[in-house]
Scaffold this motif. Structure first.
Motif, short mmCIF file in Angstrom:
data_model
loop_
_atom_site.label_atom_id
_atom_site.label_comp_id
_atom_site.label_asym_id
_atom_site.label_seq_id
_atom_site.Cartn_x
_atom_site.Cartn_y
_atom_site.Cartn_z
N ILE A 187 14.51 -46.63 26.85
CA ILE A 187 13.19 -46.22 25.95
C ILE A 187 12.46 -47.52 25.75
O ILE A 187 11.16 -47.55 26.13
N SER A 188 13.22 -48.69 25.42
CA SER A 188 12.27 -49.86 24.98
C SER A 188 11.75 -50.79 26.33
O SER A 188 10.67 -51.22 26.14
N HIS A 189 12.50 -50.68 27.38
CA HIS A 189 11.93 -51.57 28.51
C HIS A 189 11.01 -50.56 29.36
O HIS A 189 10.50 -51.26 30.05
N HIS A 190 11.29 -49.39 29.25
CA HIS A 190 10.73 -48.63 30.42
C HIS A 190 9.63 -47.45 29.72
O HIS A 190 8.52 -47.49 29.68
N LEU A 191 10.41 -46.48 29.05
CA LEU A 191 9.52 -45.15 28.50
C LEU A 191 8.41 -45.68 27.64
O LEU A 191 7.22 -45.30 27.81
N LEU A 192 8.62 -46.64 26.87
CA LEU A 192 7.35 -46.94 25.70
C LEU A 192 6.57 -47.75 26.28
O LEU A 192 5.37 -47.51 26.24
N ARG A 193 7.03 -48.55 27.32
CA ARG A 193 5.99 -49.47 28.01
C ARG A 193 5.07 -48.49 28.87
O ARG A 193 3.79 -48.89 29.11
N TYR A 194 5.69 -47.54 29.71
CA TYR A 194 4.91 -46.94 30.67
C TYR A 194 4.03 -45.83 30.06
O TYR A 194 3.00 -45.48 30.49
N SER A 195 4.39 -45.44 28.73
CA SER A 195 3.86 -44.64 28.20
C SER A 195 2.46 -45.16 26.95
O SER A 195 2.26 -44.19 26.28
N LEU A 196 2.68 -46.44 27.09
CA LEU A 196 1.84 -46.95 26.01
C LEU A 196 0.23 -46.56 26.16
O LEU A 196 -0.48 -46.62 24.99
N GLY A 197 -0.09 -46.32 27.17
CA GLY A 197 -1.57 -45.84 27.46
C GLY A 197 -1.89 -44.57 26.70
O GLY A 197 -2.62 -44.53 25.91
N GLY A 198 -0.95 -43.76 27.01
CA GLY A 198 -0.98 -42.27 26.17
C GLY A 198 -0.91 -42.29 24.80
O GLY A 198 -1.57 -41.76 24.07
N ILE A 199 0.28 -43.19 24.44
CA ILE A 199 0.41 -43.29 22.95
C ILE A 199 -0.62 -43.92 22.23
O ILE A 199 -1.31 -43.50 21.34
N SER A 200 -1.30 -45.03 22.85
CA SER A 200 -2.31 -45.74 21.87
C SER A 200 -3.60 -44.87 22.16
O SER A 200 -4.41 -44.83 21.10
N THR A 201 -3.86 -43.92 23.02
CA THR A 201 -4.98 -43.15 23.04
C THR A 201 -4.80 -42.15 21.66
O THR A 201 -5.87 -41.67 21.11
N GLY A 202 -3.56 -41.63 21.60
CA GLY A 202 -3.35 -40.65 20.64
C GLY A 202 -3.70 -41.32 19.30
O GLY A 202 -4.23 -40.55 18.50
#
Lengths: 303, 254
Positions: A187-202
């Motif tokens: 989660i912390s090394h991969h998922l959150l980093r790669y989905s940062l764009g989508g999360i910050s857009t939201g």
């Protein structure tokens, strides 16, 4: 081509053209309404925006009024909203997507969170009045206002976090697990980093929605006329006033605008239009930031 | 048969109530390549994925039986064995190249970082060793900090192999590693597999009979979740005992 086929083709082409024209017409209606509204606002309000307007408190005289207390109010309320809704929403999204067992309870929660996003904001105001203002005794403060809007945008943050996490392909998760990563490391090394764009857009879209919210804040008793700023957290003697601003009463931009619109005279309406322009500018620039962030992240990550 | 690196004993595997593997028995020779062949849906990938317990990521999966890893004698699929530890000891390469959207260096270093190696010089050295052993170092040594996505498919797959071997596992699993690659890139991976067997026991799933015959020492033919026949690759391809094996390897069905 025989006659029959030619007739059918001609008919199809006509249908196509009709639908095309209809589509253009509908788009134009929507766009011109928006343009008209914006234009009207700009014509009325633009000349009113100057340094004095940004740095003055509201006043009984329209030409001496300004939005200082309300933009500062919006800013501090957004601080509280962002600081609470973002970590809570992301954590809840991560839990539901990655840890929670997929079952009936998860489905029920999921449906209800989607429903929450559609609840009228005044209902949140009523709930906040009961819970934050009276039960928890926060009063009509920045803290109560910020928390109210935080609850309001929490579903948006949760849903966009989950959607962003879901876009990370299963092959990437398996690659990380196959190397011996634990769930939290994945989660912390991969998922959150790669989905940062989508999360910050939201998150940005949620914040820009919260900035424009008026009803729930009026419900909890935000002021419409306020001529002082919250105490600076850095005020002397130093750490004593660190959290005073949280308990300060506040006004926000849309409430200030609403207040001016309800005055009878023309010059106050100009003030309202000017505040409206600033509100729209802030919202649009937040949306622009969201688009920019999304594109930037997409440039580096393509699945 | 040379010494075993691992031995599958009466292994059954279930997705919910659906039994995907039936009582599989299969020895894996150390420092040799064993190929798993068979028609789609026969359970080859399922069997391969038991070795690093990747099935554990999904709900309602169940193992029955044993996969013994030598020399420790641990049963990989036993509940008491930590799958994270197993995955550090057994590397895996997937069907489609799946590098992380990080730099080339970070991709290879990731397994080492998971093992707790933080020393920069050591990381650098071991990344170089891994990339050299997968014959890609010369091509990419000047762009280690570039995104792994800038590499071609074949290079990405060799990078993924380097990522798997960087942490020096005891064994290597490959799930159709060439199926997404063109023939030239596939040939390079095959060469690489022949190199890798000098150090590792390699278990490879493949749909490509030529590849199995060229690159493997032993071949197991599976059908409908059962192991039909196992033997040296030469025997399976030239002198199969069962009719089904013969039909499959000669291309008459599957």
């Amino acid at each position: 081509m025989d006659k029959q086929t030619a007739k059918i083709v001609a008919r199809r082409k006509l249908e196509d053209r009709i639908f095309n024209a209809l589509g253009i017409f509908c788009t134009l209606v929507a766009l011109s309404t928006l343009a008209l509204l914006l234009g009207d606002l700009l014509v009325t309000g633009l000349s009113r925006i100057d340094w004095q307007f940004l740095t003055s408190f509201p006043s009984r005289k329209a030409e001496r009024s300004g939005i200082l207390s309300s933009w500062v109010g919006s800013l501090v309320v957004m601080c509280v909203t962002g600081c609470t809704a973002v970590p809570l929403g992301i954590a809840a999204g991560v839990y539901m997507e990655e840890y929670g067992r997929k079952g009936r309870i998860n489905t029920i929660i999921e449906v209800n969170i989607a429903n929450l996003a559609g609840v009228p904001s005044i209902i949140y105001g009523l709930m906040a009045l009961g819970i934050f203002v009276y039960y928890l005794g926060l009063g009509q403060s920045v803290l109560a206002g910020g928390l109210t809007l935080a609850v309001l945008i929490l579903p948006i943050v949760i849903v966009s976090t989950r959607e962003a996490l879901r876009t990370v392909p299963v092959q990437i998760r398996e690659a990380a697990y196959a190397l011996g990563a634990s769930k939290w490391q994945v989660i912390s090394h991969h998922l959150l980093r790669y989905s940062l764009g989508g999360i910050s857009t939201g998150v940005i879209i949620a914040i820009s929605r919260a900035i424009g919210e008026t009803a729930p804040l009026i419900t909890i008793g935000a002021l419409t006329f306020i001529a002082f700023l919250p105490t600076s957290p850095l005020a002397e003697p130093f750490p004593e006033h660190l959290t005073d601003w949280l308990h300060s009463p506040f006004a926000v931009l849309p409430i200030q605008m609403f207040n001016w619109t309800s005055r009878p005279t023309e010059d106050f309406h100009r003030n309202a239009a000017a505040a409206g322009i600033i509100l729209i500018a802030v919202t649009l620039s937040l949306n622009a930031v969201a688009i920019f962030v999304r594109h930037r992240v997409r440039r580096h990550i393509k699945w | 048969m040379p010494p075993c690196k691992a031995e599958v004993k009466k292994l059954s595997f279930f997705y919910g109530t659906m039994q995907a593997l039936h009582q599989i028995d299969l020895p894996l020779a150390d420092k040799h390549v064993t190929a798993l062949v068979g028609p789609s849906g026969c359970g080859k990938s399922t069997l391969l994925r038991c070795f690093n317990r990747i099935h554990d990521l999904y709900p309602n999966t169940r193992y029955d039986g044993e996969i013994i890893l030598y020399p420790s004698g641990a049963n990989i699929v036993d509940k008491s064995i930590d799958p994270i530890e197993m995955r550090m000891r057994i590397g895996m390469v997937f069907q489609k190249p799946n590098p992380f959207p990080k730099s080339i260096f970070e991709n290879v270093a990731y397994g080492l970082r998971l093992k707790g190696i933080t020393n920069k010089t050591e990381l650098k050295d071991r990344v170089e060793v891994a990339l050299t052993s997968t014959a890609i170092w010369e091509e990419i040594k000047d762009r280690l900090n570039k995104s792994a996505y800038e590499l071609s498919g074949g290079q990405q797959q060799r990078l993924c192999i380097a990522r798997a071997v960087a942490a020096e596992p005891e064994m290597l699993l490959m799930d159709e590693p060439c199926s997404a690659l063109d023939p030239i890139a596939s040939a390079k991976i095959e060469d690489l597999i022949r190199e890798l067997r000098k150090k590792y026991a390699v278990l490879i799933v493949t749909h490509n009979m030529q590849q199995a015959s060229r690159a493997s020492d032993y071949t197991a033919f599976m059908y409908l979740g059962r192991l039909v026949e196992f033997g040296t690759t030469t025997d399976i391809f030239t002198n199969p005992k069962s009719k089904e094996t013969e039909d499959y390897v000669t291309g008459r069905f599957g």
